[in-house]
Design a protein around this motif. Sequence first.
Motif, PDB file in Angstrom:
ATOM      1  N   VAL A 102     -62.628  19.487  34.070  1.00  0.00           N
ATOM      2  CA  VAL A 102     -61.380  19.518  34.509  1.00  0.00           C
ATOM      3  C   VAL A 102     -60.636  18.182  34.245  1.00  0.00           C
ATOM      4  N   GLY A 103     -59.309  18.344  34.263  1.00  0.00           N
ATOM      5  CA  GLY A 103     -58.695  17.107  34.294  1.00  0.00           C
ATOM      6  C   GLY A 103     -57.260  17.136  34.728  1.00  0.00           C
ATOM      7  N   LEU A 104     -56.681  16.111  35.462  1.00  0.00           N
ATOM      8  CA  LEU A 104     -55.268  16.472  35.771  1.00  0.00           C
ATOM      9  C   LEU A 104     -54.421  15.008  35.712  1.00  0.00           C
ATOM     10  N   GLY A 105     -53.137  14.978  35.417  1.00  0.00           N
ATOM     11  CA  GLY A 105     -52.334  13.729  35.176  1.00  0.00           C
ATOM     12  C   GLY A 105     -50.922  13.878  35.213  1.00  0.00           C
ATOM     13  N   LEU A 106     -50.314  12.782  34.858  1.00  0.00           N
ATOM     14  CA  LEU A 106     -48.825  12.757  34.872  1.00  0.00           C
ATOM     15  C   LEU A 106     -48.527  12.045  33.407  1.00  0.00           C
ATOM     16  N   ALA A 107     -47.420  12.395  33.108  1.00  0.00           N
ATOM     17  CA  ALA A 107     -46.811  11.838  31.728  1.00  0.00           C
ATOM     18  C   ALA A 107     -45.386  11.615  31.982  1.00  0.00           C
ATOM     19  N   TRP A 108     -44.793  10.394  31.549  1.00  0.00           N
ATOM     20  CA  TRP A 108     -43.538   9.987  31.812  1.00  0.00           C
ATOM     21  C   TRP A 108     -42.903   9.599  30.413  1.00  0.00           C
ATOM     22  N   THR A 115     -42.107  28.720  28.901  1.00  0.00           N
ATOM     23  CA  THR A 115     -40.762  29.017  29.567  1.00  0.00           C
ATOM     24  C   THR A 115     -39.963  27.563  29.290  1.00  0.00           C
ATOM     25  N   ASP A 116     -38.864  27.336  29.768  1.00  0.00           N
ATOM     26  CA  ASP A 116     -38.176  26.211  29.498  1.00  0.00           C
ATOM     27  C   ASP A 116     -38.852  24.687  29.758  1.00  0.00           C
ATOM     28  N   ARG A 117     -39.755  25.047  30.701  1.00  0.00           N
ATOM     29  CA  ARG A 117     -40.427  23.716  31.288  1.00  0.00           C
ATOM     30  C   ARG A 117     -41.949  23.905  31.452  1.00  0.00           C
ATOM     31  N   LEU A 118     -42.328  25.116  30.867  1.00  0.00           N
ATOM     32  CA  LEU A 118     -44.091  25.195  30.911  1.00  0.00           C
ATOM     33  C   LEU A 118     -44.254  25.541  29.547  1.00  0.00           C
ATOM     34  N   SER A 119     -45.431  24.398  29.239  1.00  0.00           N
ATOM     35  CA  SER A 119     -45.999  24.926  27.721  1.00  0.00           C
ATOM     36  C   SER A 119     -47.413  24.998  27.935  1.00  0.00           C
ATOM     37  N   ALA A 172     -64.066  24.232  24.349  1.00  0.00           N
ATOM     38  CA  ALA A 172     -62.499  24.631  24.329  1.00  0.00           C
ATOM     39  C   ALA A 172     -61.684  24.195  25.347  1.00  0.00           C
ATOM     40  N   ARG A 173     -60.558  23.479  25.143  1.00  0.00           N
ATOM     41  CA  ARG A 173     -59.670  22.693  26.170  1.00  0.00           C
ATOM     42  C   ARG A 173     -58.598  23.504  26.228  1.00  0.00           C
ATOM     43  N   LEU A 174     -58.299  24.199  27.565  1.00  0.00           N
ATOM     44  CA  LEU A 174     -57.014  24.972  27.695  1.00  0.00           C
ATOM     45  C   LEU A 174     -56.202  23.946  28.601  1.00  0.00           C
ATOM     46  N   GLY A 175     -55.157  23.682  28.229  1.00  0.00           N
ATOM     47  CA  GLY A 175     -54.075  22.902  28.768  1.00  0.00           C
ATOM     48  C   GLY A 175     -52.897  23.480  29.290  1.00  0.00           C
ATOM     49  N   ALA A 176     -52.275  22.781  30.132  1.00  0.00           N
ATOM     50  CA  ALA A 176     -50.784  23.204  30.797  1.00  0.00           C
ATOM     51  C   ALA A 176     -49.942  22.151  30.887  1.00  0.00           C
ATOM     52  N   LYS A 177     -48.799  22.142  30.633  1.00  0.00           N
ATOM     53  CA  LYS A 177     -48.027  21.000  30.964  1.00  0.00           C
ATOM     54  C   LYS A 177     -46.637  21.548  31.539  1.00  0.00           C
ATOM     55  N   LEU A 178     -46.281  21.055  32.718  1.00  0.00           N
ATOM     56  CA  LEU A 178     -45.049  21.614  33.476  1.00  0.00           C
ATOM     57  C   LEU A 178     -44.179  20.310  33.613  1.00  0.00           C
ATOM     58  N   ARG A 179     -43.066  20.405  32.981  1.00  0.00           N
ATOM     59  CA  ARG A 179     -41.802  19.380  33.185  1.00  0.00           C
ATOM     60  C   ARG A 179     -41.130  19.475  34.510  1.00  0.00           C
ATOM     61  N   LEU A 180     -41.470  18.347  35.094  1.00  0.00           N
ATOM     62  CA  LEU A 180     -40.966  18.345  36.591  1.00  0.00           C
ATOM     63  C   LEU A 180     -39.438  17.887  36.727  1.00  0.00           C
ATOM     64  N   VAL A 181     -39.098  16.593  35.951  1.00  0.00           N
ATOM     65  CA  VAL A 181     -38.082  15.899  36.061  1.00  0.00           C
ATOM     66  C   VAL A 181     -37.313  15.989  34.629  1.00  0.00           C
ATOM     67  N   GLY A 182     -35.912  15.884  34.493  1.00  0.00           N
ATOM     68  CA  GLY A 182     -35.393  15.917  33.298  1.00  0.00           C
ATOM     69  C   GLY A 182     -34.968  17.172  32.411  1.00  0.00           C
ATOM     70  N   GLU A 183     -34.420  17.145  31.605  1.00  0.00           N
ATOM     71  CA  GLU A 183     -33.825  18.370  31.059  1.00  0.00           C
ATOM     72  C   GLU A 183     -34.655  17.969  29.595  1.00  0.00           C
ATOM     73  N   ALA A 184     -34.641  19.202  28.749  1.00  0.00           N
ATOM     74  CA  ALA A 184     -35.684  19.151  27.528  1.00  0.00           C
ATOM     75  C   ALA A 184     -34.979  18.426  26.604  1.00  0.00           C
ATOM     76  N   GLY A 185     -35.818  17.477  26.086  1.00  0.00           N
ATOM     77  CA  GLY A 185     -35.388  16.570  24.872  1.00  0.00           C
ATOM     78  C   GLY A 185     -34.606  15.441  25.397  1.00  0.00           C
ATOM     79  N   GLY A 186     -34.650  15.205  27.084  1.00  0.00           N
ATOM     80  CA  GLY A 186     -33.916  14.010  27.483  1.00  0.00           C
ATOM     81  C   GLY A 186     -34.802  12.606  27.382  1.00  0.00           C
ATOM     82  N   ARG A 187     -34.149  11.595  27.664  1.00  0.00           N
ATOM     83  CA  ARG A 187     -34.601  10.435  27.428  1.00  0.00           C
ATOM     84  C   ARG A 187     -35.484   9.888  28.649  1.00  0.00           C
ATOM     85  N   ASN A 188     -35.199  10.773  29.891  1.00  0.00           N
ATOM     86  CA  ASN A 188     -36.350  10.366  31.149  1.00  0.00           C
ATOM     87  C   ASN A 188     -36.635  11.637  31.521  1.00  0.00           C
ATOM     88  N   THR A 189     -37.928  11.975  31.343  1.00  0.00           N
ATOM     89  CA  THR A 189     -38.721  13.157  31.690  1.00  0.00           C
ATOM     90  C   THR A 189     -39.905  12.828  32.407  1.00  0.00           C
TER      91      THR A 189
END
Length: 481
Positions: A176-182, A92-96, A134-151
């Motif tokens: 398992v693993g969990l984290g935040l990326a800024w 989606t626009d926010r989930l990869s 095998a590593r199955l990962g998911a990333k959900l953008r919570l804040v900011g627009e796609a390609g923005g400087r603050n996400t």
Amino acid sequence: MNFRSLIALAITLSLAVPVAAQYTNVPTVTGETGLFTLLSGDSQEKGYWSFGAYYSNWDRAFGPVSCLHEPFSDDWDYDHNQLAASIGYGLTDRLSLSLSLPYESYDANEGNRFGFFNGTEYFEDLDASGLGNARLGAKLRLVGEAGGRNTLALHSFLELPTGDDDEGVVTGDTGVGLGLAWNLGNFVANVGYRDSGDTDTVDLPTAITAGIGYAHPFTERLSWITELVHTSISGGDFRPNDPDSLDLTTGIRAFLGEDKQWSVNAALRNNLTGWDESTDELAGLVGVTYRWKGGAVKAREKAEADAAARAAEEAARAEEARRKAEEEARRKAEEEARRQAEEEARRKAEEEARRKAEEEARQAPKPQPVEETTHFDYNSSRVTNIGKAILDEIALKMKQDPAVRAQVTGYSDGRGSSAGNQTMSERRAEAVKAYLVSRHGIDASRIDTEGKGSADPVASNDTSEGRNQNRRAVIRLEPAS
């Protein structure tokens, strides 16, 4: 000058020239988008695919058998090599999503050493290799627009028990693993937790990681990337005497191809703390990645280009028709003026001058229309706090002069369908009217609304800033005639 001095100088030089550019929407070693190992706060665009292949090397230490005496209980270092391939997709626009499959190789040969690795006990020699989990990962953008400087993005992963656990390449359990990326400009910051699972007989430690990275663009196709990642392991039955590592990785990322869809990556890595002197060695990585548009993206871009071309043609025809109409009207007016000029000029000159003088003396200056603009967030018709402040001033002017009427025109940016943009522009105009009526008690009959979709843009829809300017509602106050 030693390696650490060179790295310190590299960081100082890269931070001295901050440039607003993004080099983080590229597959990492594990498949998610980011730098080399640190993930970005952005997600892959909807409909885009990615492929990555990396070779990586680390120097690490065993967890010793604590019941034995020196020298058997000393930490025992090993060489970790990994060849990983990954594929990613913007769902989606926010989930990869991403899926990576590594081939792992662990090697150590040192006499008089006992140690545990992945829950398996080794004596003097470690030679384990095979497919990893095998590593199955998911990333959900919570804040900011796609390609923005603050996400900001939330990421998680599962390490499926598909690897070779016979020799201790993996534990045989699910990790398992969990984290935040800024993302902040060219900087990336990560914090995460990982549990690699346990064996039937050994409880393995967990790891907490925290890292910061910086991408310094030399050109549009070449960047210098530096990462500093701290890992702390805790718990478990066996772990090194010093459970912390501080990996400094620095290298280049170069983009190839007409659309810069390819990238090649190369970097050196050094453990700045080192569990012991033997692990204080150079390691690194090399890799190649590729990103491409899926069929849905190509179809959407073609439809948008066709719509823009049709709109441009229609606008050009309308402009030509308007120009011809104005030219014809002007020609007729000039002919009529010349026909009447000689017979009426002298008689009307004095009369007109006297009438204008009397009228100007009698009439006070007429008030002029007033226009204000309020902007909206993406895909929203909710009036923002800044918009409310603007509407409060509008309401005050309407209360001061009950004869004033308001014309509210809503607009959208250029994304989305024409029907959807039209509906959103009408909702934004109605939201402004509702605020003036409900908040300030303005008579609804004094406010007219209309929506114009994505028409009349005030800025380019090709940039995020331009689209922000186009998502608006224009309020025109018309004084009484």
